[in-house]
Design an enzyme around this catalytic site. Structure first.
Site, short mmCIF file in Angstrom:
data_model
loop_
_atom_site.label_atom_id
_atom_site.label_comp_id
_atom_site.label_asym_id
_atom_site.label_seq_id
_atom_site.Cartn_x
_atom_site.Cartn_y
_atom_site.Cartn_z
N CYS C 16 1.26 -0.67 -0.09
CA CYS C 16 0.07 -0.06 -0.26
C CYS C 16 0.87 0.94 -0.54
O CYS C 16 2.41 1.39 0.28
CB CYS C 16 -0.50 -0.04 1.31
SG CYS C 16 -2.41 -0.69 1.49
N GLY C 42 1.23 0.08 -4.34
CA GLY C 42 0.27 -0.99 -4.66
C GLY C 42 -0.53 -0.68 -6.49
O GLY C 42 -0.75 0.19 -6.26
N ASN C 117 -1.45 1.99 5.36
CA ASN C 117 -0.23 0.97 4.98
C ASN C 117 0.63 -0.42 6.12
O ASN C 117 0.42 1.24 7.07
CB ASN C 117 0.82 1.77 4.54
CG ASN C 117 1.75 0.90 3.70
OD1 ASN C 117 1.78 0.36 3.53
ND2 ASN C 117 2.99 2.12 3.33
N GLY C 118 0.22 -1.18 5.97
CA GLY C 118 0.68 -2.15 6.67
C GLY C 118 -0.30 -3.27 7.31
O GLY C 118 -0.61 -3.53 5.88
N TYR C 258 14.41 -1.85 -1.79
CA TYR C 258 13.54 -2.60 -3.00
C TYR C 258 12.45 -1.52 -3.89
O TYR C 258 11.85 -1.17 -4.05
CB TYR C 258 13.49 -4.02 -3.36
CG TYR C 258 12.09 -3.82 -4.54
CD1 TYR C 258 12.85 -4.35 -6.21
CD2 TYR C 258 10.86 -4.40 -4.23
CE1 TYR C 258 11.81 -4.53 -6.75
CE2 TYR C 258 9.20 -4.64 -5.16
CZ TYR C 258 10.65 -4.70 -6.66
OH TYR C 258 9.84 -5.40 -7.18
N SER C 299 15.35 -2.71 -11.04
CA SER C 299 15.77 -2.72 -9.43
C SER C 299 17.27 -2.66 -9.38
O SER C 299 17.53 -2.37 -8.27
CB SER C 299 14.81 -3.45 -8.79
OG SER C 299 14.74 -4.53 -9.68
N CYS C 398 7.28 -12.31 5.62
CA CYS C 398 6.48 -10.63 6.38
C CYS C 398 5.35 -10.61 7.01
O CYS C 398 3.89 -11.04 6.48
CB CYS C 398 6.73 -9.85 5.04
SG CYS C 398 6.89 -8.00 5.97
N CYS C 454 13.79 -2.98 11.44
CA CYS C 454 12.99 -4.67 11.41
C CYS C 454 13.80 -5.48 9.78
O CYS C 454 13.25 -4.45 9.09
CB CYS C 454 11.82 -4.11 10.70
SG CYS C 454 10.85 -6.07 10.61
N CYS C 457 12.89 -10.51 7.08
CA CYS C 457 12.74 -11.06 6.77
C CYS C 457 13.66 -11.82 6.00
O CYS C 457 13.96 -13.02 5.41
CB CYS C 457 12.20 -10.70 5.33
SG CYS C 457 12.90 -8.64 4.70
#
Lengths: 483, 483, 483, 483
Positions: C16, C42, C117-118, C258, C299, C398, C454, C457
């Site tokens: 998002c 998104g 978002n989250g 990313y 990327s 995640c 965090c 991942c």
């Protein structure tokens, strides 16, 4: 309410309607209205071409006029004081966009658009000759032959070129054409398909397939375009031409039975009155004792009223139609398909239960609808079901612009009346006689030496040569481009 | 063919139709068919919810059932043995997708879907209370109040929760609801809106607004859901509840005049027969010498047949309807708009010219159509035009699920019959009397102390409190989200 | 050109992006632009809610902002001086229209819209409690829990109610919310997902997920919304609240790898610079002799530039991307599917033939793309193919708003680096170390006792409880309504 | 990633790409892929014609290949072992569906389809002659002249007829044509537009505008179709014809500068390498002291890499492109329009701030983009902005199939280099010299007596007569039909 039943696939289908208007500020909007009034003559697609004094403009669309020509944006994309339009039913040529009329060509003399109702019986033969000379066809429609004949004519004057083209074609045609200077209306020498002339003011003329298209725009009905007549409208007014050798006309009698709208005047007669007359003839020819006269909606209604008036049996609505059946239920899910006629009709059970009824329909084609309607009446409790048909048995295909099943699909070409009665499970079945039909249109009887109408679908008596039919199928092939 | 005229905006409009089916392999396909048969009750949008034993599935769409629920893909997206469906007309709540019913909630007891025909007269009042407690409304529809009342009910049993909710609402409702175990049908204590029970087999039950939805799927009509009755269908069969204090029913009499299809049986009477009876009453009450009886198609036809049978004046189709008028001409270009009624109707001039005619229509709302129809008849040469209306003057708004103009837009609330006759330029105008109407439905007369029907649109006698009407407009505001 | 690759399904996907603006004449147009700049966060759907001082307005659409919010008509349907917007990627909750945010509720205090978002890690647990109290959920989105918590909060002041709601939820959230008076921006105590504050003028404030959304409208970047901060903008200006107990922040490190656009400043660092730094770290940690450094577009480009600068090996475009791959080739015909990566990429054969190359990509998820890219390089004649990855091995799912495959689909959770090298057929394979990654963002190394980011991942070290994960799957069921 | 920038309207636009395949089970799917790889040569519309041994099939659509030819349904509608396809950019002929190629005609010898890249400089002149002979044109495209010349040729053999037609036309053409027996590829005597020959197996041949269309389907690149060569593929294999008098070829040099994809081999040279070479030439010719070399994405990237390698100045991504800019933002709302280049590009401010930069772009057409890019760099804090252009000044219109603004819209035709530098507000501006450009393609310099390439856009030296240009505008009029 009546006249034509747009959603029944067990009917013969008129393939086209045409409209043209010269010299009006709102030529496109009026053509939209005219085509809307003629929608029953062709529901698959519609097109309009206008000329604004400098450029031609075109809008074509699959589907109904009321759905695709109703926006201000479309009307504004069609400027100009002259316009012609066309509605069509799908024909053997296929349903591609490029087959939608009016057809258009940029001739050396300028732009030229044409809209055609009817069917040419030597189109393949002519097409072959034209292609060998280098002509490139845009469509698979028989009508395109006309425009190539005009393009390659060696005459210099446009009207001469059109006459030159029409002289080479055989079959049925009512045509409206638009050039930078002229609006032209023409009808084949037999006058098979209808075409009428109207006016909105001294110098605003209209051509249309039926008078109902004049009514909707408030135009005055002047007269039929005569069989074999070519009328040119331009800045000098109206000029009538008769470029073909005189013949006794033979207009299509099925226009009275089913194709034309009941509020139209066709060949100088009220379609509604003729249909009521057929009902009256039927009542005289095929009397039956019954409690109720019930029309198969909507096309059977006028004949049922005539039958009821003649017989004294009460007219009742024993079958109720669902207004909301659209094109889209034509391809339903399998679960829905088996329900067939129920999507469109429901028995008015409270009326029918325990009664003897006379069902009136306009014609029997394959018989698929008749079988379901009789079954529905019996399921609703009808004591007896007598079927009366407001036309003679349909035994032959039409080659003049009507979509008919092949001969062996026509129920009446395979069965006697008795067999048909049994097949549809009616207690009795009767068709109006051919002479009864001619009486309903005001004749004393059919003149078998020189019939007053084209009635080939009933008689097999075709009034023109069927040149293409004589070609083998191989000679009708061309490199078909599908898209 | 008749009964309701889908394209006329000068009519009152029923706002909804509902359908439910329990225990059938093809529950979705049957619901599609049932809603198709009920399409005249709401043309704006349709929705279906099914339950497949594990999950609920939903498909909703603006537009007609026949256009949006006809594909195999849609049917396959609606698996399950139970289904409910809804058709709706646009209401004041707006036409957003999220207002399309059935409404759905994931209650603590599991999924619950509801479809509602009618209108609650205390919806705003209840909504305000619910929002204060933290309820979040998805829609602007009055019907959503019901589902929140069920969700927040303190009862544990689902049927008890539904009854608890229904007890708190006022107004008119015929409701079908679907949970993981049960199909529920309920009708308000007065039975204002119709709801019938049918079956396809021993354990396949159906609820529908009208019997025509049973006919299309070949289901047997069992009986009306009674006013104040709540019927629960589940694995144990059918259970009938009467959770409300008994009241004398007052079903809507306008269902007989116009809303219901003529092939339906409503409140135990054939709609078609009642309409013919009204025509006969009219002929007795308002005799006139004339040449022809002409219905305003299509809803005027049964009354016109009754009038003709009673009076002996011939019934003729003097107005021909164009079948191809779609939704889309509702917003035409300016050029087309002024043509008004001509898009839909044309005079059958050959019949009318020089005749005295009796025009039969079902009702007069604003009068805009009547004025044009009379004008069209005169333009076609009618000598005299006598208008007869198959209902009493419509003088009051409906608050029970019918879209009516505000009172001051109703012609009959502003003018006497004489003034109306003059306004529409008729040689004479007459409405059936209120007692004539009651006779047509089998009563001897209206019981003015305790009327047998809701006839508030004619009488102003509203059978329930109008709680929300007492709120000021400010109290009916909420944060309206438009999209 | 780089940063995110919108069309690669072998990537992790941010779910998002959010945007909000207070007090601007063109709030809707600016929100459209902001969401367009955030489109990489998104691509499935987008929505905007505005408030015009009286009513809220909403437009939501599946698909890209540039395709669905670009017309004047849409902008005009969103009047008002305040707006919030949301772009979303499809999540497990399904892709229905009703899941598109912003979510809206008509609370007793007035309208309230929220964009999130989250991902909440106790959403199911809370939903169950709310439904038992009678709440009706519109969507299957975890975000809807928030709005119900606000609706049912017993506080009277809106900000208090929002804080009350946020205190009850666990997981990651960056939220913008709009009421009739206030624009609110809030970030969870750990600051997992980004959120920045900007301004266009003294009293026109903006919230956005990334600074690139400020750049596009010419707004000034003020600062990050702090982890655990709730900012309220209203007529009195900006107020900052810190309603939660203080915690050491742990923003998502993958935003740098990313998710974020390279032109954004995230957590006070240039995303582009960090990516170049990672490339430099990689070059130091995993030296290789080669002729060319080639990025996997788009990327991999910044890390490849960093790698080339550090190693001195020339940077070349060895893979050319086709610009015209759209959403639609996601479901191609079978003939096309087997061509896979070729639809998007082609080897620049003239450069590659006979060369030793270092390929730089940002991450390996399932490995499906890596395998094809290596194969493509070999087919183009590469002598040696060395793969270098600008992140540590992705070994864990995640739960904070990123769409990751299940753990056992992640290549690095199933294989050692050597096995992966063999699997993708590379001559060598190396990932940047976790400390190398931390160095690239400016740390000296990862603080394993209390990590600065965090990085679950990569490490499996989740910074919040995973309450819903502890529920059995059965407790996460509800009556799912599909449409 | 680079090569062509699909969304920039301040570029010259190649007008077409063509593809043909003979003898493959999946001819349609391969043509879809080939056209997808050639999409940069024409984004407005695409079309495919196949032949299944009996019938031809066609699918045409406005829009991108990836959006309109991706469904199994479309592929199945295109059966057959041979196919040709075409992508096009809008030209002066207008964007109507009927202008979408391949064009098709049902000749006397059977079906014939043709796809054309290039532009004829005597099309109007020929059209006039053909119409006078009765030809009816379907389209307003210059390409249709070819098919009429074939149709009306007096030769009997199809190849002779095609040669006969090509001999009469002037200008640039690379053509693929399909008959019932043959696939034909032909290139004009100067070889202005490219055309290559490839094969998938011994008897499966392919023609394509560029080698990238061979790569995507895994076909082997054999060689260029030679200027003036006509290759016929049929059951007997490949036959090469050289029916025209020999001329020194002059292929378009702008294919190397911008049109062709960087992964293509055009005129035997790697497009990517040539572009890098141009960058190197630029660095030699126009040295500047600067901190960074920054490409204008995406087409400036290879030249920027070359420039950086030659100069030693670091290559950095200073401008970030938004991937999600679609066709649709071409007509945005007024609020959005003024933002211009920001929808597509954002400055990578963290890199640029305080730096001297060299911006590399491929060309300057109107200058509208350059002005905004320089402004964006300055707004991001660039200390100095030096612009270097990888082509000579574009001073003349192209008449050979490239969409160029009229001469007076070309910035370089109105201003000196110094004036341009000032106009776009660059600290310095330099273009590669014409000899530098020729060196980049491997020549020592331009041979001014007999140039090796068509460079008319830089030199005004047109290699063919411009017959139509000599006609007055009035002679180019025809009855334009708009739809």
């Amino acid at each position: 309410m009546i006249g034509t039943n747009p959603f029944d696939d067990d009917k013969l289908h008129e393939e086209c309607g045409v409209f043209g208007i010269y010299n009006h500020e709102e030529s496109a909007a009026h053509t939209v209205l005219g085509l809307h009034a003629l929608q029953h003559r062709g529901q698959e697609a519609a097109g309009i071409v206008t000329f604004d004094g400098r450029n031609f403009h075109s809008h074509k669309s699959m589907g109904h006029v009321a759905d695709n020509f109703n926006s201000q944006k479309v009307i504004e994309s069609l400027p100009g004081m002259s316009a012609i339009g066309h509605v069509r039913y799908s024909t053997t040529g296929g349903s591609a966009m490029r087959n939608i009329q009016p057809l258009f060509a940029d001739l050396s003399s300028g732009g030229f658009a044409v809209a055609h109702n009817g069917n040419l019986t030597n189109a393949w033969t002519l097409r072959k000759i034209l292609v060998e000379k280098g002509a490139i066809f845009q469509s698979t429609s028989d009508s395109e032959v006309m425009i190539h004949l005009v393009a390659t004519s060696t005459y210099t004057n446009l009207v001469d070129r059109v006459v030159d083209a029409l002289r080479r074609i055989e079959g049925a045609y009512s045509v409206v054409a638009l050039s930078q200077k002229k609006l032209i209306g023409a009808r084949d020498p037999l006058g098979v398909r209808p075409l009428v002339l109207g006016k909105l003011s001294d110098d605003t003329y209209i051509f249309a397939s039926e008078t109902c298209a004049l009514d909707i725009i408030g135009a005055e009905y002047i007269r039929d375009v005569e069989p074999g007549e070519l009328i040119v409208i331009d800045a000098d007014g109206l000029t009538s031409h008769h470029p073909f050798p005189a013949k006794k006309p033979r207009p299509c009698i099925f226009e009275h039975v089913y194709f034309s709208r009941p509020d139209s005047i066709t060949n100088d007669r009220s379609v509604y009155e003729v249909r009521k007359n057929i009902g009256k003839e039927l009542a005289k020819e095929s009397t039956v004792e019954a409690d109720l006269v019930i029309p198969v909606p909507d096309s059977g209604v006028p004949a049922a009223i005539g039958y009821a008036q003649q017989s004294g049996i009460p007219f009742e609505l024993g079958i109720i139609r669902n207004h909301y059946v659209g094109r889209t239920f034509i391809e339903p899910s399998d679960q829905i398909r088996h329900l067939g006629v129920k999507l469109k009709h429901n028995a008015n059970k409270a009326e029918i239960e325990g009664k003897s009824i006379v069902l009136i329909d306009d014609s029997i084609v394959r018989g698929t609808t008749s079988i379901k309607i009789v079954e529905m009446m019996r399921a609703a409790g009808a004591k007896e079901v007598h079927m009366r048909i407001a036309s003679p048995p349909t035994t032959n295909s039409c080659f003049y612009g009507v979509d008919t099943p092949e001969k062996d699909k026509l129920l009446a070409s395979r069965m006697s009346v008795e067999e048909m009665a049994k097949y549809i499970d009616a207690d009795s079945l009767a068709f109006v006689s051919i002479d009864g039909l001619y009486r309903a249109v005001g004749e004393t009887s059919r003149d078998s030496n020189s019939p007053q109408y084209c009635d080939a679908c009933f008689s097999g008596d075709y009034p023109t040569p069927l040149t293409d039919e004589a070609l083998g199928e191989d000679n009708k092939q061309f490199s078909f481009l599908t898209d």
